[in-house]
Design a protein around this motif. Structure first.
Motif, PDB file in Angstrom:
ATOM      1  N   VAL A 137      22.182  36.772  16.325  1.00  0.00           N
ATOM      2  CA  VAL A 137      22.480  35.521  15.630  1.00  0.00           C
ATOM      3  C   VAL A 137      21.238  35.170  14.823  1.00  0.00           C
ATOM      4  O   VAL A 137      20.132  35.130  15.368  1.00  0.00           O
ATOM      5  CB  VAL A 137      22.828  34.395  16.630  1.00  0.00           C
ATOM      6  CG1 VAL A 137      23.005  33.069  15.901  1.00  0.00           C
ATOM      7  CG2 VAL A 137      24.079  34.752  17.418  1.00  0.00           C
ATOM      8  N   CYS A 138      21.404  34.927  13.530  1.00  0.00           N
ATOM      9  CA  CYS A 138      20.260  34.634  12.656  1.00  0.00           C
ATOM     10  C   CYS A 138      19.873  33.161  12.784  1.00  0.00           C
ATOM     11  O   CYS A 138      20.736  32.284  12.753  1.00  0.00           O
ATOM     12  CB  CYS A 138      20.610  34.993  11.223  1.00  0.00           C
ATOM     13  SG  CYS A 138      20.953  36.754  11.051  1.00  0.00           S
ATOM     14  N   ARG A 139      18.558  32.937  12.963  1.00  0.00           N
ATOM     15  CA  ARG A 139      18.047  31.585  13.208  1.00  0.00           C
ATOM     16  C   ARG A 139      16.834  31.295  12.344  1.00  0.00           C
ATOM     17  O   ARG A 139      16.132  32.203  11.921  1.00  0.00           O
ATOM     18  CB  ARG A 139      17.629  31.440  14.676  1.00  0.00           C
ATOM     19  CG  ARG A 139      18.745  31.638  15.661  1.00  0.00           C
ATOM     20  CD  ARG A 139      18.236  31.478  17.105  1.00  0.00           C
ATOM     21  NE  ARG A 139      19.293  31.653  18.052  1.00  0.00           N
ATOM     22  CZ  ARG A 139      20.188  30.719  18.365  1.00  0.00           C
ATOM     23  NH1 ARG A 139      20.112  29.537  17.813  1.00  0.00           N
ATOM     24  NH2 ARG A 139      21.131  30.963  19.246  1.00  0.00           N
ATOM     25  N   LYS A 175      17.024  26.852  14.846  1.00  0.00           N
ATOM     26  CA  LYS A 175      18.396  26.407  14.599  1.00  0.00           C
ATOM     27  C   LYS A 175      19.177  27.567  13.967  1.00  0.00           C
ATOM     28  O   LYS A 175      18.679  28.244  13.078  1.00  0.00           O
ATOM     29  CB  LYS A 175      18.400  25.199  13.666  1.00  0.00           C
ATOM     30  CG  LYS A 175      19.772  24.628  13.439  1.00  0.00           C
ATOM     31  CD  LYS A 175      19.719  23.380  12.578  1.00  0.00           C
ATOM     32  CE  LYS A 175      21.143  22.874  12.375  1.00  0.00           C
ATOM     33  NZ  LYS A 175      21.194  21.702  11.544  1.00  0.00           N
ATOM     34  N   SER A 176      20.394  27.770  14.432  1.00  0.00           N
ATOM     35  CA  SER A 176      21.230  28.861  13.947  1.00  0.00           C
ATOM     36  C   SER A 176      21.607  28.655  12.486  1.00  0.00           C
ATOM     37  O   SER A 176      21.913  27.548  12.065  1.00  0.00           O
ATOM     38  CB  SER A 176      22.501  28.960  14.784  1.00  0.00           C
ATOM     39  OG  SER A 176      23.407  29.863  14.202  1.00  0.00           O
ATOM     40  N   PHE A 177      21.594  29.749  11.708  1.00  0.00           N
ATOM     41  CA  PHE A 177      22.082  29.715  10.334  1.00  0.00           C
ATOM     42  C   PHE A 177      23.606  29.862  10.299  1.00  0.00           C
ATOM     43  O   PHE A 177      24.207  29.894   9.254  1.00  0.00           O
ATOM     44  CB  PHE A 177      21.460  30.837   9.503  1.00  0.00           C
ATOM     45  CG  PHE A 177      20.013  30.627   9.176  1.00  0.00           C
ATOM     46  CD1 PHE A 177      19.542  29.412   8.715  1.00  0.00           C
ATOM     47  CD2 PHE A 177      19.109  31.666   9.317  1.00  0.00           C
ATOM     48  CE1 PHE A 177      18.212  29.225   8.393  1.00  0.00           C
ATOM     49  CE2 PHE A 177      17.773  31.496   9.004  1.00  0.00           C
ATOM     50  CZ  PHE A 177      17.314  30.271   8.546  1.00  0.00           C
ATOM     51  N   ARG A 178      24.226  29.989  11.468  1.00  0.00           N
ATOM     52  CA  ARG A 178      25.668  30.097  11.651  1.00  0.00           C
ATOM     53  C   ARG A 178      26.241  31.397  11.111  1.00  0.00           C
ATOM     54  O   ARG A 178      27.359  31.448  10.641  1.00  0.00           O
ATOM     55  CB  ARG A 178      26.382  28.878  11.075  1.00  0.00           C
ATOM     56  CG  ARG A 178      25.960  27.609  11.778  1.00  0.00           C
ATOM     57  CD  ARG A 178      26.667  26.364  11.409  1.00  0.00           C
ATOM     58  NE  ARG A 178      27.574  26.428  10.304  1.00  0.00           N
ATOM     59  CZ  ARG A 178      27.852  25.413   9.521  1.00  0.00           C
ATOM     60  NH1 ARG A 178      27.283  24.253   9.742  1.00  0.00           N
ATOM     61  NH2 ARG A 178      28.696  25.523   8.538  1.00  0.00           N
TER      62      ARG A 178
END
Length: 193
Positions: free
Chosen positions: A17-19, A25-28
């Protein structure tokens, strides 16, 4: 959570998961790697547009070479979309014309459609065929407009900017102090010229 969802399709090799590096905070968005191409294809076919925590999850092949994305070849813009058309409905409508790399309806953070979207095809021919066949067609309650996506020329837009963003000035300065400093700086530059 992503591991459980995707591992049900086939054995997952890894998930990232890219943060944000600072806030975490997650880039979603993220990457799911499978051990086999067949499992990845099955995930794409069965899980695309499923709801995860109340949000539609778009799945696409990872494109390591950004050339196709940056050139805009095969990318179309769809406007005047019925507000009830979601990502899946847009995908289903346009998948008839070729292999879709990415498909998205623009929406606000609550998921409400802005009435336009983008479909990026693997080939320019597929995009042209979609334009010819769907432009002017009724989708839902609206007659859509479909055209090639035109990348905005940000450099040309900059020539017309008249606003400035100012930061890092002392916290005790008010608007008048900023204007005064600007006038002095402009006067000094005029005298030097």
């Amino acid at each position: 959570m992503l591991y459980e969802i995707f591992n049900a399709v086939g054995p997952v090799a890894s998930i990232r998961v890219c943060r944000d590096a600072v806030t975490r905070k997650s880039f979603r968005y993220g990457y799911v790697n499978f051990h086999s191409v067949a499992d990845a294809e099955r995930a794409l076919d069965t899980l695309n547009y499923m709801s995860i925590r109340g949000r539609s999850c778009r799945i696409m092949w990872s494109q390591r070479d950004p050339t196709l994305r940056k050139t805009g070849a095969g990318n179309i813009y769809v406007s005047n979309l019925d507000k009830n058309i979601d990502n899946k409905a847009l995908y289903d409508t346009f998948s008839l014309f070729g292999n879709i790399l990415s498909c998205k309806v623009a929406s606000d953070p609550t998921g409400k459609s802005h009435g336009y979207g983008f479909v990026h095809y693997e080939s320019a021919d597929a995009a042209q065929q979609a334009i010819e066949r769907v432009n002017g067609m009724m989708i839902g309650e609206q007659q859509v407009k479909v055209c090639l996506f035109q990348k905005r020329d940000r450099e040309a837009e900059k020539e017309n900017y008249t606003n400035l963003y100012v930061k890092s000035f002392p916290s005790d300065w008010d608007e008048e102090k900023i204007k005064e400093t600007h006038r002095k700086t402009t006067l000094q530059q005029d005298q030097q010229a």
